[in-house]
Design a protein around this motif. Sequence first.
Motif, PDB file in Angstrom:
ATOM      1  N   GLU A   1       0.836  -1.206   0.000  1.00 57.19           N
ATOM      2  CA  GLU A   1       0.000   0.000   0.000  1.00 57.19           C
ATOM      3  C   GLU A   1       0.871   1.258   0.000  1.00 57.19           C
ATOM      4  OE1 GLU A   1      -3.408   2.220   2.756  1.00 57.19           O
ATOM      5  OE2 GLU A   1      -2.574   0.284   3.346  1.00 57.19           O
ATOM      6  N   HIS A   2       1.922   1.265   0.826  1.00 53.91           N
ATOM      7  CA  HIS A   2       2.811   2.423   0.878  1.00 53.91           C
ATOM      8  C   HIS A   2       3.551   2.609  -0.452  1.00 53.91           C
ATOM      9  CE1 HIS A   2       3.045   1.914   5.540  1.00 53.91           C
ATOM     10  NE2 HIS A   2       1.849   2.310   5.118  1.00 53.91           N
ATOM     11  N   ALA A   3       3.932   1.504  -1.073  1.00 52.36           N
ATOM     12  CA  ALA A   3       4.598   1.582  -2.372  1.00 52.36           C
ATOM     13  C   ALA A   3       3.671   2.193  -3.416  1.00 52.36           C
ATOM     14  CB  ALA A   3       5.053   0.195  -2.810  1.00 52.36           C
ATOM     15  N   GLN A   4       2.397   1.817  -3.363  1.00 53.08           N
ATOM     16  CA  GLN A   4       1.424   2.394  -4.295  1.00 53.08           C
ATOM     17  C   GLN A   4       1.290   3.900  -4.080  1.00 53.08           C
ATOM     18  OE1 GLN A   4      -1.059  -0.502  -6.578  1.00 53.08           O
ATOM     19  NE2 GLN A   4      -2.363   0.377  -5.012  1.00 53.08           N
ATOM     20  N   GLN A   5       1.242   4.327  -2.808  1.00 48.13           N
ATOM     21  CA  GLN A   5       1.131   5.751  -2.515  1.00 48.13           C
ATOM     22  C   GLN A   5       2.354   6.515  -3.013  1.00 48.13           C
ATOM     23  OE1 GLN A   5      -0.020   6.543   1.605  1.00 48.13           O
ATOM     24  NE2 GLN A   5      -1.090   4.600   1.684  1.00 48.13           N
ATOM     25  N   ALA A   6       3.533   5.934  -2.800  1.00 48.06           N
ATOM     26  CA  ALA A   6       4.760   6.593  -3.267  1.00 48.06           C
ATOM     27  C   ALA A   6       4.765   6.699  -4.792  1.00 48.06           C
ATOM     28  CB  ALA A   6       5.983   5.818  -2.778  1.00 48.06           C
ATOM     29  N   TRP A   7       4.389   5.623  -5.471  1.00 48.63           N
ATOM     30  CA  TRP A   7       4.359   5.637  -6.926  1.00 48.63           C
ATOM     31  C   TRP A   7       3.361   6.680  -7.437  1.00 48.63           C
ATOM     32  CZ3 TRP A   7       7.572   4.506 -10.455  1.00 48.63           C
ATOM     33  CH2 TRP A   7       7.178   4.295 -11.784  1.00 48.63           C
ATOM     34  N   HIS A   8       2.233   6.791  -6.741  1.00 54.15           N
ATOM     35  CA  HIS A   8       1.234   7.809  -7.086  1.00 54.15           C
ATOM     36  C   HIS A   8       1.831   9.210  -6.993  1.00 54.15           C
ATOM     37  CE1 HIS A   8      -2.679   9.847  -7.214  1.00 54.15           C
ATOM     38  NE2 HIS A   8      -2.275  10.555  -6.171  1.00 54.15           N
ATOM     39  N   GLU A   9       2.625   9.457  -5.965  1.00 55.85           N
ATOM     40  CA  GLU A   9       3.228  10.776  -5.791  1.00 55.85           C
ATOM     41  C   GLU A   9       4.292  11.057  -6.845  1.00 55.85           C
ATOM     42  OE1 GLU A   9       2.186  13.191  -4.042  1.00 55.85           O
ATOM     43  OE2 GLU A   9       0.591  11.940  -3.205  1.00 55.85           O
ATOM     44  N   TYR A  10       5.097  10.065  -7.182  1.00 56.65           N
ATOM     45  CA  TYR A  10       6.100  10.267  -8.229  1.00 56.65           C
ATOM     46  C   TYR A  10       5.427  10.568  -9.574  1.00 56.65           C
ATOM     47  CZ  TYR A  10       9.957   8.687  -5.232  1.00 56.65           C
ATOM     48  OH  TYR A  10      10.896   8.578  -4.234  1.00 56.65           O
ATOM     49  N   LEU A  11       4.363   9.842  -9.880  1.00 58.44           N
ATOM     50  CA  LEU A  11       3.625  10.110 -11.120  1.00 58.44           C
ATOM     51  C   LEU A  11       2.970  11.489 -11.081  1.00 58.44           C
ATOM     52  CD1 LEU A  11       1.835   6.706 -11.890  1.00 58.44           C
ATOM     53  CD2 LEU A  11       3.787   7.705 -13.098  1.00 58.44           C
ATOM     54  N   GLY A  12       2.402  11.834  -9.921  1.00 55.44           N
ATOM     55  CA  GLY A  12       1.753  13.134  -9.784  1.00 55.44           C
ATOM     56  C   GLY A  12       2.726  14.283  -9.929  1.00 55.44           C
ATOM     57  N   LEU A  13       3.917  14.129  -9.362  1.00 52.17           N
ATOM     58  CA  LEU A  13       4.928  15.179  -9.472  1.00 52.17           C
ATOM     59  C   LEU A  13       5.409  15.318 -10.915  1.00 52.17           C
ATOM     60  CD1 LEU A  13       6.507  17.233  -7.821  1.00 52.17           C
ATOM     61  CD2 LEU A  13       8.211  15.471  -7.336  1.00 52.17           C
ATOM     62  N   LEU A  14       5.559  14.186 -11.600  1.00 51.57           N
ATOM     63  CA  LEU A  14       5.939  14.224 -13.014  1.00 51.57           C
ATOM     64  C   LEU A  14       4.866  14.923 -13.838  1.00 51.57           C
ATOM     65  CD1 LEU A  14       7.756  13.381 -15.386  1.00 51.57           C
ATOM     66  CD2 LEU A  14       6.540  11.178 -15.411  1.00 51.57           C
ATOM     67  N   TRP A  15       3.600  14.589 -13.580  1.00 52.91           N
ATOM     68  CA  TRP A  15       2.496  15.222 -14.293  1.00 52.91           C
ATOM     69  C   TRP A  15       2.456  16.714 -14.052  1.00 52.91           C
ATOM     70  CZ3 TRP A  15      -0.865  14.156 -18.065  1.00 52.91           C
ATOM     71  CH2 TRP A  15      -2.010  14.958 -18.186  1.00 52.91           C
ATOM     72  N   ALA A  16       2.671  17.116 -12.798  1.00 50.14           N
ATOM     73  CA  ALA A  16       2.644  18.545 -12.462  1.00 50.14           C
ATOM     74  C   ALA A  16       3.742  19.301 -13.207  1.00 50.14           C
ATOM     75  CB  ALA A  16       2.816  18.723 -10.959  1.00 50.14           C
ATOM     76  N   ARG A  17       4.915  18.714 -13.306  1.00 47.15           N
ATOM     77  CA  ARG A  17       6.014  19.383 -13.999  1.00 47.15           C
ATOM     78  C   ARG A  17       5.804  19.430 -15.502  1.00 47.15           C
ATOM     79  NH1 ARG A  17      10.909  16.765 -10.300  1.00 47.15           N
ATOM     80  NH2 ARG A  17      10.712  18.278  -8.582  1.00 47.15           N
ATOM     81  N   LEU A  18       5.196  18.394 -16.032  1.00 42.90           N
ATOM     82  CA  LEU A  18       4.907  18.385 -17.470  1.00 42.90           C
ATOM     83  C   LEU A  18       3.855  19.429 -17.840  1.00 42.90           C
ATOM     84  CD1 LEU A  18       4.852  14.550 -18.258  1.00 42.90           C
ATOM     85  CD2 LEU A  18       6.617  16.201 -18.902  1.00 42.90           C
ATOM     86  N   ASN A  19       2.976  19.754 -16.881  1.00 42.89           N
ATOM     87  CA  ASN A  19       1.912  20.714 -17.141  1.00 42.89           C
ATOM     88  C   ASN A  19       2.224  22.106 -16.623  1.00 42.89           C
ATOM     89  OD1 ASN A  19      -0.791  19.306 -18.217  1.00 42.89           O
ATOM     90  ND2 ASN A  19       0.311  17.863 -16.921  1.00 42.89           N
ATOM     91  N   ALA A  20       3.452  22.322 -16.168  1.00 40.32           N
ATOM     92  CA  ALA A  20       3.836  23.640 -15.630  1.00 40.32           C
ATOM     93  C   ALA A  20       3.881  24.682 -16.744  1.00 40.32           C
ATOM     94  CB  ALA A  20       5.191  23.533 -14.948  1.00 40.32           C
TER      95      ALA A  20
END
Length: 247
Positions: free
Chosen positions: A228-247
């Motif tokens: 579960e923690h690994a899933q949350q971490a992966w979600h955050e890494y993907l979210g941060l990548l998405w945020a930077r791509l849309n900056a």
Amino acid sequence: MFVLKKIAGALLMPLPLGFVLLALAGVMIWSGWRKRGATLICAVLGVWLLLSLTPVVNKLVSPLEFTYPRYANQAVDAVVVLGGYHRSDARTPLSSLLSSTSLNRLVEGVMILQQQPGTRLALSGYAGDDRISNARAMGQMAQALGVPAARIVLAESPKDTAEEAEHWAKVFDGQRVALVTSAMHMPRAVYLFAQHGLNVVPAPTRFLSAGDRLYDWRSWVPSAHNLEHAQQAWHEYLGLLWARLNA
């Protein structure tokens, strides 16, 4: 767009993606590519096994959680607590209204509020499929914890962190705010708030990794919590990548 983003994000998580790959492996075996299908199955199960081990998961989680230090009583004009999850149920007490994530965030926010007289507690989060918004649910709990209603500001329409950042940047333009969210979520939250020019003091809470604690034999026993923690971490890494791509 919001719904599509959520669906895509869910499918890219380790467990759902793994099940998709297992289904693909089954098709490969049925089609005669038995060796390749078996290799894919072993790869998926091997990754799941690694992600269920504490030392491995901590390597994913710790860089996110310890990017920013704990709040150290810096002077702020407001305390912003980001939304999480809740579930209204007339059969349960108010103490069960919020998820553990939302409750941890709210308690940290209330503690900071008590250290900063004259500040306001800003709560955000939409309703989703519930009858009340997450902001209102946290507001109810905050009042039960002794916070006067006059010190609480609600934002009930933001659906994600990007919308929360956009909203509070307008409300607290030119002010300094304590930003309260889960430690793992903090890097993405700070990045998005900075994109909107808001001056924030990170106040991370709900740390899930072991930090500097030593490992023992139990750390190498597979755990569903680690997955579960690994899933949350992966979600955050993907979210941060998405945020930077849309900056």
